[in-house]
Scaffold this active site. Structure first.
Site, PDB file in Angstrom:
ATOM      1  N   ARG A 140      48.799  21.087  61.792  1.00 25.67           N
ATOM      2  CA  ARG A 140      50.001  20.849  60.979  1.00 25.67           C
ATOM      3  C   ARG A 140      51.165  21.694  61.459  1.00 25.67           C
ATOM      4  NH1 ARG A 140      45.466  19.576  58.185  1.00 25.67           N
ATOM      5  NH2 ARG A 140      45.557  18.241  56.348  1.00 25.67           N
ATOM      6  N   ASP A 178      33.222  20.192  55.439  1.00 31.72           N
ATOM      7  CA  ASP A 178      32.779  20.498  56.806  1.00 31.72           C
ATOM      8  C   ASP A 178      31.633  21.516  56.842  1.00 31.72           C
ATOM      9  OD1 ASP A 178      34.633  18.755  57.886  1.00 31.72           O
ATOM     10  OD2 ASP A 178      36.181  20.294  58.062  1.00 31.72           O
TER      11      ASP A 178
END
Ligand code: S3P
Length: 449
Positions: free
Chosen positions: A37, A330
């Site tokens: 990002r 994750d």
């Protein structure tokens, strides 16, 4: 499922074996989600952004190359220290060649959002793992906003995106809990006139929202009965501003679980991001009885961080609430490894999204555990692990081009009765290039056999 021991004897395979306690203080590389990002939004801002602590894993390097191909100046000044000269929102240039995103699902999906809001045509591809992953989930809302796509069957890469100029602002309710889809819609919404709203039934990681604010966008977040509403005001002036990337809690998970499992260990992982929407694993480990403390909590670059201090602990099995999945999506492979050594049974539900990660992580985790002699039950979106004090290990685990499967089963080998080898460690470099060296520095017996 039964256990057929297969001692790791193939030359050159990275192999983990039990040894002395793990001890020391380390820092893990920068957060992967935040690093992608940072490069993307800095490229869209006007002016120069300095980034400290950027993850220099292959996934993020692909994003850096893509932003360069789109016209931003992205330079590495030193280890983790980068500088981006942004082109301003709407200022990206059509890339001359196909953008190869490697193994990076986050990089591709977020970039598709940005491309959807620019007046250009671009082509994306990736490695064999990425080319198997579904892109429909981002193409559907972005097409509603006016972008055009042509993809392979099943909405898979390679694909072509033709941006809309300008895209239409939409209100989009996420059909799956996915920060990647949320971010893609918001990133396209940057170029749209008016407000773009994403409704999340369950909150997912909010790094995009935090970073959009950092660069000057107006973004409001409201919890309502039907979910969290994230409302972005389009066509902001994004202004450059320096960023610091915290250590990745998803990478810290591996040394943390290793320290919990190897008797006598005590490890500190410094400056780890502790954003609530990422820390489901740590909450779960504490519920399992982990001696794990967040020391010196502070803020860096708009994100909470702390030093994680962890000591070897006897864990007990727990039932993980399914609504915690987005905050630890994750981390299930390494949690399953921890659960294998726990007293009792650990039940994990709501795992459907694991099937569309870098590998089918639900299947890969279950297979790896069985190969190591662990009793598991697995269903369409759930996994039950029956813990035992002594886990046989002595297996060669297939990693399926998945960095987190690779690291999780090396952690397994550090605490199992017999060494555990993995078939391929190349993918570790996508998110944690220094993994092997850092673990060895703590005393882990990781070697090529
Ligand atoms: C990410 C979101 C998650 C996560 C991935 C990174 C992100 O994916 O698994 O590693 O940076 O937004 P989904 O959005 O598909 O759940």
């Amino acid at each position: 499922m039964s256990h057929s021991p297969a001692p790791p004897d193939v030359p050159g395979r990275l192999t983990a074996a039990a040894g002395r306690p793990l001890e020391g203080r380390i820092t893990v590389p920068g957060d992967k989600s935040i690093s992608h990002r940072a490069l993307m939004l800095a490229a869209l801002a006007v002016g120069r952004t300095g980034v400290e602590g950027l993850l220099e894993g292959e996934d993020v390097l692909r994003t850096a190359a893509a932003m360069r191909a789109l016209g931003a100046r992205v330079e590495r000044l030193g280890p983790g220290t980068w500088q981006v000269d942004g082109v301003g929102l709407g200022g990206l240039a059509e890339p001359e060649d196909v953008l190869d995103m490697g193994n990076a699902g986050t990089g591709s999906r977020l970039l598709m959002g940005i491309l959807a809001g620019h007046d250009l045509t671009a082509f994306l591809t990736g490695d064999a793992s990425l080319r198997r992953r579904p892109m429909n989930r981002v193409m559907a809302p972005l097409a509603q906003m006016g972008a055009t796509f042509a993809a392979r069957s099943g909405g898979r890469l390679p694909l072509m995106v033709q941006g809309a100029s300008p895209p239409m602002p939409i209100t989009y309710r996420l059909p799956v809990a996915s920060a990647q889809v949320k971010s893609a819609v918001l990133f396209a919404g940057l170029s749209a006139p008016g407000t773009t709203t994403v409704i999340e039934p369950e909150p997912t990681r909010d790094h995009s929202e935090r970073m959009l604010r950092h660069f000057g966008a107006r973004i409001a977040v409201e919890d309502r009965t039907d979910g969290r509403h994230v409302v972005l005001t389009g066509q902001p002036e994004l202004v450059a501003g320096d960023l610091v990337v915290p250590g990745d809690p998803s990478s810290a998970a591996f040394p943390v679980v290793a320290a919990l499992l190897v008797p006598g260990s005590e490890v500190t992982v410094a400056r780890v991001g502790t954003n609530d929407l990422r820390c489901g694993l740590y909450t779960t480990l504490r519920e399992m009885g982990a001696d794990l403390a967040f020391v010196d909590p502070r803020e860096e670059g708009g994100e909470p961080i702390a030093d994680l201090v962890v000591r070897a602990s006897r864990l007990k099995g727990v039932e993980v609430p399914p609504d915690r999945a987005p905050a630890m999506i994750d981390e299930y492979p390494v949690l399953a490894v921890a659960a294998a050594f726990a007293e009792g049974t650990t039940v994990m539900r709501g795992l459907g999204e694991l099937k569309v990660k870098e590998s089918d992580r639900l299947a890969a985790t279950a297979r790896g555990l069985v190969a190591c002699g662990v009793k598991v039950e697995v269903g369409d979106d759930w996994l039950i692990v029956h813990g035992q004090e002594r886990v046989p290990g002595g297996a060669l685990v297939e990693t399926e081009m998945d960095h987190r499967i690779a690291m999780a089963f090396l952690v397994m080998g550090l605490a199992a009765q017999q060494p555990v080898a993995i078939d391929d460690d190349a993918m570790i470099a996508t998110s944690f290039p220094a993994f092997t060296d850092l673990m060895r520095g703590l005393g882990a017996d990781l070697r090529r056999v």
